[in-house]
Design an enzyme around this catalytic site. Structure first.
Site, short mmCIF file in Angstrom:
data_model
loop_
_atom_site.label_atom_id
_atom_site.label_comp_id
_atom_site.label_asym_id
_atom_site.label_seq_id
_atom_site.Cartn_x
_atom_site.Cartn_y
_atom_site.Cartn_z
N CYS A 259 -12.15 23.44 30.20
CA CYS A 259 -11.05 23.37 31.17
C CYS A 259 -11.30 22.39 32.30
CB CYS A 259 -10.76 24.77 31.72
SG CYS A 259 -12.09 25.50 32.71
N HIS B 299 -11.24 29.31 35.56
CA HIS B 299 -10.41 28.46 34.70
C HIS B 299 -9.51 27.58 35.57
CE1 HIS B 299 -8.51 27.22 30.99
NE2 HIS B 299 -7.30 27.50 31.48
N HIS C 276 -3.64 22.63 30.02
CA HIS C 276 -5.05 23.01 30.18
C HIS C 276 -5.74 23.04 28.81
CE1 HIS C 276 -4.23 27.57 29.36
NE2 HIS C 276 -3.26 26.84 28.88
#
Length: 206
Positions: A122, A170, A182
């Site tokens: 990420c 994240h 993402h």
């Protein structure tokens, strides 16, 4: 008489040369007058009865016709040059650069620790997009990015801001209209998701 006739012949030749110059200046048939067309037919053999007095009469009209054609060509030239200039290339905004770059990598597989188009995690994805799109270093990890950016409410996020999820575990990039892009998790690929199904904790202005 012979000298006078020779002078008339010279006048015919001069007239013909002027007409030829006029024809080469423009391809528009409607710029050529009827007397000029008759003269061209005579000189090229389509009519055989040469009349010296007729040719002498045309000598008065030929310079005017040539000037008219020249004026037409000169008037058209600037317009043609203007049309040949290509339009300026639109300048992309910061947000457009980020979105265009991020979307280019949809489908790239998630790879833990990945920082290249061969595979992203990420934060590897967000840092790579900012570097390629803007030449901006925002930090390799989610924690480094949180330390670099200005924290703002998720509801105030603007296109291109980094969104933070799960207490900082994240990150993704906000695309606008409640969507973000993402690198989700192992076994998944870079893709677009909705904030309606995955709310962000806050956003980072970088």
């Amino acid at each position: 008489m012979l000298k006078k006739r020779n002078n008339k012949i010279k006048l015919i030749i001069t007239t013909f040369m002027l007409i030829s110059a006029g024809f080469s200046l423009s391809a528009k048939a409607d710029e050529i007058t009827k007397p000029q067309l008759n003269l061209q037919n005579i000189v090229t053999g389509q009519q055989t009865n040469l009349n010296l007095d007729y040719f002498m009469g045309l000598a008065h009209h030929v310079p005017q016709a040539v000037e008219k054609v020249q004026a037409t060509v000169q008037k058209q030239s600037p317009e043609a040059e203007k049309a040949a200039v290509p339009p300026p290339v639109p300048v992309k905004t910061r947000e457009e650069k980020i979105i265009e770059t991020a979307n280019r990598y949809q489908g790239v597989p998630y790879v833990y620790g990945g920082t290249t188009p061969d595979g992203f995690d990420c934060s590897g994805f967000t840092s790579y997009v900012y570097r390629e799109a803007l030449g901006q270093e925002i930090g390799r990890t989610t924690w480094a990015q949180m330390a670099t950016g200005q924290q703002i409410s998720a509801t105030d996020a603007q296109v291109g801001d980094v969104l933070v999820f799960f207490g900082g575990n994240h990150v993704g990039i906000y695309l606008g209209n409640g969507q973000f892009i993402h690198a989700p998790q192992p076994g998944d690929v870079v893709s677009v998701s909705s904030l309606a199904t995955m709310p962000a904790d806050f956003a980072l202005r970088l």
